[in-house]
Design an enzyme around this catalytic site. Sequence first.
Site, mmCIF file in Angstrom:
data_model
loop_
_atom_site.group_PDB
_atom_site.id
_atom_site.type_symbol
_atom_site.label_atom_id
_atom_site.label_comp_id
_atom_site.label_asym_id
_atom_site.label_seq_id
_atom_site.Cartn_x
_atom_site.Cartn_y
_atom_site.Cartn_z
ATOM 1 N N ARG A 234 0.940 -1.343 0.196
ATOM 2 C CA ARG A 234 -0.059 -0.153 0.028
ATOM 3 C C ARG A 234 0.911 1.158 0.165
ATOM 4 O O ARG A 234 1.983 1.009 0.762
ATOM 5 C CB ARG A 234 -0.845 0.241 1.025
ATOM 6 C CG ARG A 234 -1.973 -0.854 1.189
ATOM 7 C CD ARG A 234 -3.100 -0.573 0.102
ATOM 8 N NE ARG A 234 -4.208 -1.377 0.181
ATOM 9 C CZ ARG A 234 -4.374 -2.540 -0.649
ATOM 10 N NH1 ARG A 234 -3.320 -2.611 -1.649
ATOM 11 N NH2 ARG A 234 -5.462 -3.283 -0.722
ATOM 12 N N ASP A 258 4.186 -0.463 -7.047
ATOM 13 C CA ASP A 258 2.880 -0.617 -7.557
ATOM 14 C C ASP A 258 1.870 0.188 -7.129
ATOM 15 O O ASP A 258 0.577 0.150 -7.517
ATOM 16 C CB ASP A 258 2.545 -2.069 -7.543
ATOM 17 C CG ASP A 258 1.546 -2.672 -8.451
ATOM 18 O OD1 ASP A 258 1.330 -2.267 -9.440
ATOM 19 O OD2 ASP A 258 0.400 -3.630 -7.778
ATOM 20 N N GLU A 263 -2.686 7.682 -4.765
ATOM 21 C CA GLU A 263 -3.105 7.049 -5.951
ATOM 22 C C GLU A 263 -4.755 6.980 -6.320
ATOM 23 O O GLU A 263 -5.132 6.749 -7.545
ATOM 24 C CB GLU A 263 -2.562 5.488 -5.993
ATOM 25 C CG GLU A 263 -3.650 4.465 -5.014
ATOM 26 C CD GLU A 263 -3.099 2.914 -5.229
ATOM 27 O OE1 GLU A 263 -1.942 2.588 -4.958
ATOM 28 O OE2 GLU A 263 -3.989 2.138 -5.400
ATOM 29 N N HIS A 295 -0.911 -0.075 -9.829
ATOM 30 C CA HIS A 295 -1.471 -0.985 -8.918
ATOM 31 C C HIS A 295 -2.199 -2.456 -9.527
ATOM 32 O O HIS A 295 -3.232 -2.635 -9.936
ATOM 33 C CB HIS A 295 -2.771 -0.482 -8.269
ATOM 34 C CG HIS A 295 -3.204 -0.954 -6.845
ATOM 35 N ND1 HIS A 295 -3.257 -0.350 -5.648
ATOM 36 C CD2 HIS A 295 -3.375 -2.290 -6.536
ATOM 37 C CE1 HIS A 295 -3.637 -1.338 -4.686
ATOM 38 N NE2 HIS A 295 -3.414 -2.396 -5.263
HETATM 39 P P1 NAI Z 1 -1.311 -11.348 5.236
HETATM 40 O O1 NAI Z 1 -2.285 -10.772 6.353
HETATM 41 O O2 NAI Z 1 -1.223 -12.743 5.088
HETATM 42 O O3 NAI Z 1 0.058 -10.961 5.632
HETATM 43 C C1 NAI Z 1 0.671 -9.596 6.285
HETATM 44 C C2 NAI Z 1 1.504 -9.975 7.350
HETATM 45 O O4 NAI Z 1 2.195 -8.673 7.561
HETATM 46 C C3 NAI Z 1 1.243 -10.511 8.424
HETATM 47 O O5 NAI Z 1 2.084 -11.768 8.651
HETATM 48 C C4 NAI Z 1 1.547 -9.583 9.704
HETATM 49 O O6 NAI Z 1 1.762 -10.148 10.962
HETATM 50 C C5 NAI Z 1 2.453 -8.637 8.915
HETATM 51 N N1 NAI Z 1 2.594 -7.590 9.793
HETATM 52 C C6 NAI Z 1 1.580 -6.589 10.140
HETATM 53 N N2 NAI Z 1 2.167 -5.455 10.589
HETATM 54 C C7 NAI Z 1 3.473 -5.344 10.693
HETATM 55 C C8 NAI Z 1 4.489 -4.728 10.713
HETATM 56 N N3 NAI Z 1 4.185 -3.682 11.270
HETATM 57 N N4 NAI Z 1 5.851 -5.161 10.275
HETATM 58 C C9 NAI Z 1 6.005 -6.232 9.724
HETATM 59 N N5 NAI Z 1 5.170 -7.139 9.500
HETATM 60 C C10 NAI Z 1 3.747 -6.834 10.000
HETATM 61 O O7 NAI Z 1 -1.637 -10.193 3.976
HETATM 62 P P2 NAI Z 1 -1.233 -10.675 2.606
HETATM 63 O O8 NAI Z 1 -2.264 -11.337 1.642
HETATM 64 O O9 NAI Z 1 0.104 -11.168 2.539
HETATM 65 O O10 NAI Z 1 -0.983 -9.164 2.010
HETATM 66 C C11 NAI Z 1 -0.324 -8.080 2.277
HETATM 67 C C12 NAI Z 1 -0.728 -6.826 1.837
HETATM 68 O O11 NAI Z 1 -0.437 -6.749 0.359
HETATM 69 C C13 NAI Z 1 -2.032 -6.437 2.004
HETATM 70 O O12 NAI Z 1 -2.472 -5.894 3.274
HETATM 71 C C14 NAI Z 1 -2.292 -5.505 0.789
HETATM 72 O O13 NAI Z 1 -2.339 -4.269 1.368
HETATM 73 C C15 NAI Z 1 -1.242 -5.924 -0.148
HETATM 74 N N6 NAI Z 1 -1.722 -6.269 -1.460
HETATM 75 C C16 NAI Z 1 -1.517 -5.520 -2.626
HETATM 76 C C17 NAI Z 1 -2.153 -5.953 -3.917
HETATM 77 C C18 NAI Z 1 -1.526 -5.216 -5.009
HETATM 78 O O14 NAI Z 1 -2.372 -5.662 -6.321
HETATM 79 N N7 NAI Z 1 -0.671 -4.660 -5.163
HETATM 80 C C19 NAI Z 1 -3.014 -7.122 -3.798
HETATM 81 C C20 NAI Z 1 -3.231 -7.625 -2.622
HETATM 82 C C21 NAI Z 1 -2.850 -7.250 -1.564
#
Ligand code: NAI
Length: 331
Positions: A234, A258, A263, A295
Amino acid sequence: MKTVVFSTKPYDREFLSRANESVGLELAFLESRLAPQTVKLAEGFESVCVFVNDQLDASVLIGLKKVGVKHVALRCAGFNNVDIASAEELGLTVTRVPAYSPYAIAEHAVALMLTLNRRIYWAHSRVRDGNYSLDGLLGFDLHGKTVGIVGTGKIGQCLTEALHGFGCKLLGVDQYENERCKKVGMQYVSFEEMLAQSDIISLHCPLMPETYHLIDNEAVAHMKRGVMIINTSRGGLIDTKAVIEGLKSGKIGYMGLDVYEEEEGLFFEDKTFEVRKDDDFARLTTFPNVIITGHQAYFTREALIRIAETTLANLSAFASGEELINQVKAS
Ligand code: NAI
């Protein structure tokens, strides 16, 4: 149950309609983004289906409630654009698509890394122009480099496994250690240690108040000179002004984005004939060592199928009062 789908693009209509053939919900597609000016368009619908740049702050949620909406179905994983606490207070149910294809995003992060490193964008233009010189295209072996991965959830894990295949040394930052990442040699370290040791830093944690501007002037100061930063998570994770300074000074050697903190209203639209009003974004596009995609990390066929299927399952479960396994709650 009637659902209005905001921010519809032709591909949203195609994939949602196809998935709906076996579900049979009543879907109305709108191109408009959900914002205070468009909230009235939800009148007469029980559910709204929204995407990453739709605006769901308290005022919009109050507006939705007033026109009779009961359910907000996000067709994405991140929910930083929704004021979840306000939604709960108003009694609005929020669902999302927690996982559709973590591979899509992880693979896009790798694409950004390789494109930047090997200057594929320059190389492609040069060859088309008949310039076969290699000056300025020198890259580095990914093998043996240290990659810091911030957030080792679903996407971070896929990236870890992919980069393990390249022979990278992997550093993880997360409050929860992922066993699959550890199995391929990931070492968990503090954020500061990761900044100091990484040749490449890739962000995969959600945007929350605690992670807003995680990459700021202080973080950049701790990084190795010439570091590569990749953000497919994000935009708000990065303080744009801080990375512009880092790029100008040479501290940041490469940056692949991305997502961008401002955005909304920019990405997903054709702005070819519009004057660029965002000076920071315009500045970012002038650096030869920055590449930006709008994105699109999630944008694979497999991901769109899963997004459509899960969104319809969420809408359908809400309509029939079944348990909502993908509900987002403030806690
Ligand atoms: P997830 O929930 O499986 O993993 C997120 C991880 O971040 C968790 O393990 C959590 O403990 C960790 N986390 C939380 N706060 C933290 C911090 N302060 N420092 C380090 N780690 C921390 O989520 P997933 O599916 O892996 O997605 C991650 C992010 O990717 C989403 O929140 C979303 O914003 C972004 N995303 C972007 C897309 C795109 O098209 N560019 C598409 C899908 C998701």
